[in-house]
Design an enzyme around this catalytic site. Structure first.
Site, PDB file in Angstrom:
ATOM      1  N   CYS A  51       0.495  -0.740   0.264  1.00 54.86           N
ATOM      2  CA  CYS A  51      -0.099   0.199  -0.019  1.00 54.86           C
ATOM      3  C   CYS A  51       1.035   1.125  -0.035  1.00 54.86           C
ATOM      4  O   CYS A  51       1.609   1.161  -1.057  1.00 54.86           O
ATOM      5  CB  CYS A  51      -0.966  -0.231   1.460  1.00 54.86           C
ATOM      6  N   HIS A  52       0.485   2.226   0.643  1.00 59.07           N
ATOM      7  CA  HIS A  52       1.468   3.470   1.156  1.00 59.07           C
ATOM      8  C   HIS A  52       2.843   3.025   1.100  1.00 59.07           C
ATOM      9  O   HIS A  52       3.642   4.440   1.536  1.00 59.07           O
ATOM     10  CB  HIS A  52       1.065   4.686   1.896  1.00 59.07           C
TER      11      HIS A  52
ATOM     12  N   GLU B 133      -7.508   6.451  -4.393  1.00 59.85           N
ATOM     13  CA  GLU B 133      -7.171   7.665  -2.929  1.00 59.85           C
ATOM     14  C   GLU B 133      -8.102   9.064  -3.444  1.00 59.85           C
ATOM     15  O   GLU B 133      -8.327   9.182  -1.985  1.00 59.85           O
ATOM     16  CB  GLU B 133      -5.645   8.644  -3.095  1.00 59.85           C
TER      17      GLU B 133
END
Length: 234
Positions: free
Chosen positions: A140-141, A171
């Site tokens: 993910c991030h 997002e």
């Protein structure tokens, strides 16, 4: 054996931009990989840019309150204590680790990608693990932590690699496109990554040599499984 230890990177950042809301690392993106790694026989240690306290995104605990694996982590007193006292990069020897895994959550968007002393030290540690024939990985991030990683030849680690992360569309879907410092997918593409994505919130894992990335929380378990698979092939 060096490959018997995996270093998990967690954020120190706990504020979601200027919203007044908390953030941090995202529970299932730590809990699910941790379970995969430990069941496979690996010892896990935690590192953060500053060392010390690594805050969890409290919303992720609520969202996954019925997830058995996540609840097991929250009830693991020793593990939660370790996340209050994470290592800093200077305390870690790259030769001790077969892999480094960046946990996601929105917190990393603020303290992993920029050229601060702490972020640079962590990026240098990751580069050394990779150049020691280790694996670098993220979900993910967490992939934002790859941005400052430079190899000894001066090239960014993601150049020409198949990479994924939380996408720009995801997002927007969660309403945070105007809150995060920059769109992660777009930044990775601008740095020469071959970005590979699937539909929002579906599982997607990319393996590019010794680089393993997952798109979102749904990808966390499979990302960790692929890390183990690559480690065992080395």
């Amino acid at each position: 054996m060096p490959t018997q230890q995996i270093l998990m990177v967690v954020t120190n950042h706990g504020e979601l931009g200027n919203t007044g809301k908390p953030t941090g690392w995202y529970l299932p993106e730590l809990a699910h990989p941790y379970e995969v790694f430990t069941k496979a026989g690996y010892q896990v240690k935690f590192v953060s840019p500053q060392g010390g306290k690594a805050p969890m995104d409290s919303a992720s605990a609520e969202a996954f309150k019925d997830d058995e694996c996540c609840q097991k982590i929250l009830n693991n007193t020793k593990l939660m204590e370790a996340l209050e006292h994470t290592l800093a990069a200077a305390q870690c020897k790259p030769e001790d680790y077969g892999a480094i895994f960046y946990v996601g959550g929105h917190g990393p968007m603020w303290d992993l990608p920029f050229k601060t002393l702490n972020a640079t030290a962590l990026a240098n540690l990751a580069a050394k693990i990779y150049e020691n024939n280790g694996v670098i990985s993220a979900v993910c991030h967490g992939t934002v932590g790859f941005i400052p990683i430079k190899l000894s030849d001066g090239h960014g680690v993601i150049e020409g690699q198949n990479i994924t992360s939380f996408t720009d569309d995801e997002e927007k879907a969660v309403g945070l496109a105007d809150i995060v410092p920059f769109p992660l997918e777009s930044r990775l593409c601008s740095m020469g990554a071959n970005f590979v994505k699937v539909d929002n919130f579906q599982c997607n894992v990319q393996v590019s040599g010794r680089i393993v990335t997952g798109q979102n929380p749904a990808s966390a378990t499979k990302t960790a499984e692929k890390v183990v698979q690559v480690l065992k092939s080395l």
